[in-house]
Design an enzyme around this catalytic site. Structure first.
Site, PDB file in Angstrom:
ATOM      1  N   ARG A 254      -8.523   5.961   3.188  1.00 61.53           N
ATOM      2  CA  ARG A 254      -8.107   7.237   2.595  1.00 61.53           C
ATOM      3  C   ARG A 254      -8.623   8.391   3.451  1.00 61.53           C
ATOM      4  NH1 ARG A 254      -9.645   3.860  -1.601  1.00 61.53           N
ATOM      5  NH2 ARG A 254      -7.958   3.364  -3.092  1.00 61.53           N
ATOM      6  N   LYS A 281     -12.998   5.768  -3.858  1.00 66.08           N
ATOM      7  CA  LYS A 281     -12.278   6.135  -5.079  1.00 66.08           C
ATOM      8  C   LYS A 281     -12.579   5.174  -6.216  1.00 66.08           C
ATOM      9  CE  LYS A 281      -7.577   6.962  -6.777  1.00 66.08           C
ATOM     10  NZ  LYS A 281      -6.141   6.982  -6.420  1.00 66.08           N
ATOM     11  N   HIS A 344      -2.358  10.589   4.655  1.00 65.48           N
ATOM     12  CA  HIS A 344      -2.429   9.515   3.669  1.00 65.48           C
ATOM     13  C   HIS A 344      -1.322   8.481   3.908  1.00 65.48           C
ATOM     14  CE1 HIS A 344      -2.963   7.498  -0.195  1.00 65.48           C
ATOM     15  NE2 HIS A 344      -4.030   8.226  -0.397  1.00 65.48           N
ATOM     16  N   ARG A 347      -1.653   4.721   5.200  1.00 65.38           N
ATOM     17  CA  ARG A 347      -1.913   3.613   4.283  1.00 65.38           C
ATOM     18  C   ARG A 347      -0.603   2.912   3.886  1.00 65.38           C
ATOM     19  NH1 ARG A 347      -6.594   3.105   1.822  1.00 65.38           N
ATOM     20  NH2 ARG A 347      -5.806   2.749  -0.298  1.00 65.38           N
ATOM     21  N   HIS A 371      -7.690  -1.329  -2.922  1.00 64.63           N
ATOM     22  CA  HIS A 371      -6.991  -1.137  -4.185  1.00 64.63           C
ATOM     23  C   HIS A 371      -7.686  -1.934  -5.279  1.00 64.63           C
ATOM     24  CE1 HIS A 371      -2.894   0.074  -2.254  1.00 64.63           C
ATOM     25  NE2 HIS A 371      -3.738   1.078  -2.329  1.00 64.63           N
ATOM     26  N   TYR A 381     -11.924 -11.822  -9.960  1.00 60.14           N
ATOM     27  CA  TYR A 381     -11.826 -12.884  -8.973  1.00 60.14           C
ATOM     28  C   TYR A 381     -11.554 -12.345  -7.573  1.00 60.14           C
ATOM     29  CZ  TYR A 381     -11.940 -16.540 -12.530  1.00 60.14           C
ATOM     30  OH  TYR A 381     -12.339 -17.385 -13.518  1.00 60.14           O
TER      31      TYR A 381
END
Length: 413
Positions: A254, A281, A344, A347, A371, A381
């Site tokens: 980011r 984030k 941005h 990404r 993410h 997991y």
């Protein structure tokens, strides 16, 4: 004769004529009204309203201000208020003192003071630097000039709405929405610390124009990516800005994480950039495998900023990271407007091309993008499984892929 007139005046109810014509004498004089109210005339000519009363067996006195600034009518109204307090069992002088203390305290509890406290709270909680800097920008640039010196408990919804509409008037609807949000959080903090009773932004929900949802613009077609990279590597502007754009493409982090990158976070020997949780984030530490090309970019700019804290310091101060607008402005100077490509957007570029390659697991790509999975069980997991070895290979293949696109012969139109 004069003494007789003064004696009669002292016994009668006052009028404005008597008050205006009251002359100074060698000794102080009292011109009585009723209910203990009187006009005190000093030898220097000053005329002050006072009220004599008894409370708890003691003789006391209240002052109501100077005549004619305080009229006879106003002085009587204040006397009646004091009488009402006495009838209720309260000492008017003690009540006034308490109100003065509360008023002084209120004047200290300004919106600026509470906003500063709230920002300190965010920092103490370890919130991301981007979160704190965004809140600080909104407060200092927009809220403080309009509301900063106002006692926070006295601010009305109409005042906040006027500020928000002014910001909207510039066409910055998203900024107005975010400004309402940070103001609301400051007001709610004031309520929780008993410095205010309500959040005046609450009635304003729905009063602002909803900004259109925007997706970050990105170039994702391979040939266009090659053209973009050539423009970046040929950029004739600031060397640090060019390096920032190169790393944005190579690491696809980011923008806020990149511009606040610190030299101490980079392990050259292990080829890893470790970003602390407070800058992320999702509030989790994040590691970025550094391809050979990324290490080369860092080596090139180390002589410029390697002795300082930030890899990309602000042009104005070495104590701050690069401005959030620097990379987008450079893209604009290269001819890529915001509708086509933003910092941005690297990404989206990486996510699209890496998924198209078909060589990498979705989980590895998502983990490298930092993410967070919407499913809590699956998230537990996938966070436990870092897919590190796959990500290391993926980042080097990605860097080689970008080099291939950049050096490929440009197609002739």
């Amino acid at each position: 004769m004069t003494n007789s007139l003064e004696s009669n005046a002292n016994k009668m109810t006052l009028t404005d004529t008597i008050c205006r014509s009251a002359k100074a004498a060698d000794k102080p004089r009292k011109l009585s009204d009723s209910g203990g109210l009187h006009l005190f005339v000093s030898p220097s000519g000053g005329r002050l309203w006072r009220m004599a009363y008894r409370f708890d067996g003691k003789q006391k006195q209240l002052s109501f201000g100077a005549y004619p600034a305080v009229s006879l009518k106003d002085a009587r109204a204040r006397r009646d208020e004091a009488k009402a307090l006495l009838a209720a069992g309260f000492d008017p002088a003690a009540q006034r003192k308490q109100e003065r203390v509360e008023s002084d305290a209120l004047s200290k509890h300004t919106f600026r003071a509470l906003g500063t406290e709230y920002l300190a709270k965010l920092e103490a909680e370890g919130r991301a630097d981007s979160t704190v800097s965004s809140a600080k920008w909104l407060l200092e640039d927009f809220a403080y000039p309009a509301l900063g010196d106002r006692p926070i408990a006295q601010i009305k919804p109409a005042e906040v709405l006027e500020l928000l509409k002014k910001v909207e008037g510039r066409g910055t609807f998203e900024t107005a929405r975010r400004l309402r949000g940070i103001c609301s959080r400051v007001f709610r903090y004031a309520v929780s610390t008993q410095k205010a009773e309500i959040d005046p932004t609450h009635p304003l929900r729905g009063a602002l124009t909803a900004p259109k949802t925007r997706h970050h613009s990105a170039i994702i077609e391979p040939t266009a990516i090659g053209a973009l990279l050539r423009a970046i590597y040929d950029y004739q502007g600031n060397v640090l800005t060019a390096a920032g754009l190169k790393l944005a493409a190579l690491t696809f982090v980011r923008p806020g994480e990149l511009r606040l990158m610190e030299w101490r976070e980079i392990d050259v020997e292990s080829a890893v950039w470790s970003i602390p949780a407070e800058r992320m984030k999702m509030r989790r530490p994040h590691k970025v495998p550094l391809a050979r090309q990324a290490l080369t970019v860092l080596d090139e700019i180390r002589p410029f900023t390697g002795k300082g804290r930030f890899v990309f310091p602000s042009l104005r101060s070495d104590d701050r990271g690069m401005s959030e607008n620097t990379l987008n402005a450079a893209l604009g100077r290269m001819g890529f407007d915001k509708a086509e490509m933003t910092s941005h957007g690297f990404r989206s570029m990486a996510a699209t091309r890496l998924n198209e390659m078909g060589h990498w697991s979705v989980d590895a790509i998502e983990r490298q993008l930092a993410h967070q999975d919407a499913n809590a069980i699956r998230r537990a997991y996938t966070h436990a499984a870092e897919y590190w070895d796959e990500r290391v290979r993926m980042m080097q293949v990605w860097a080689d892929y970008l080099d291939a696109l950049r050096t490929a012969p440009a197609k002739k139109g």
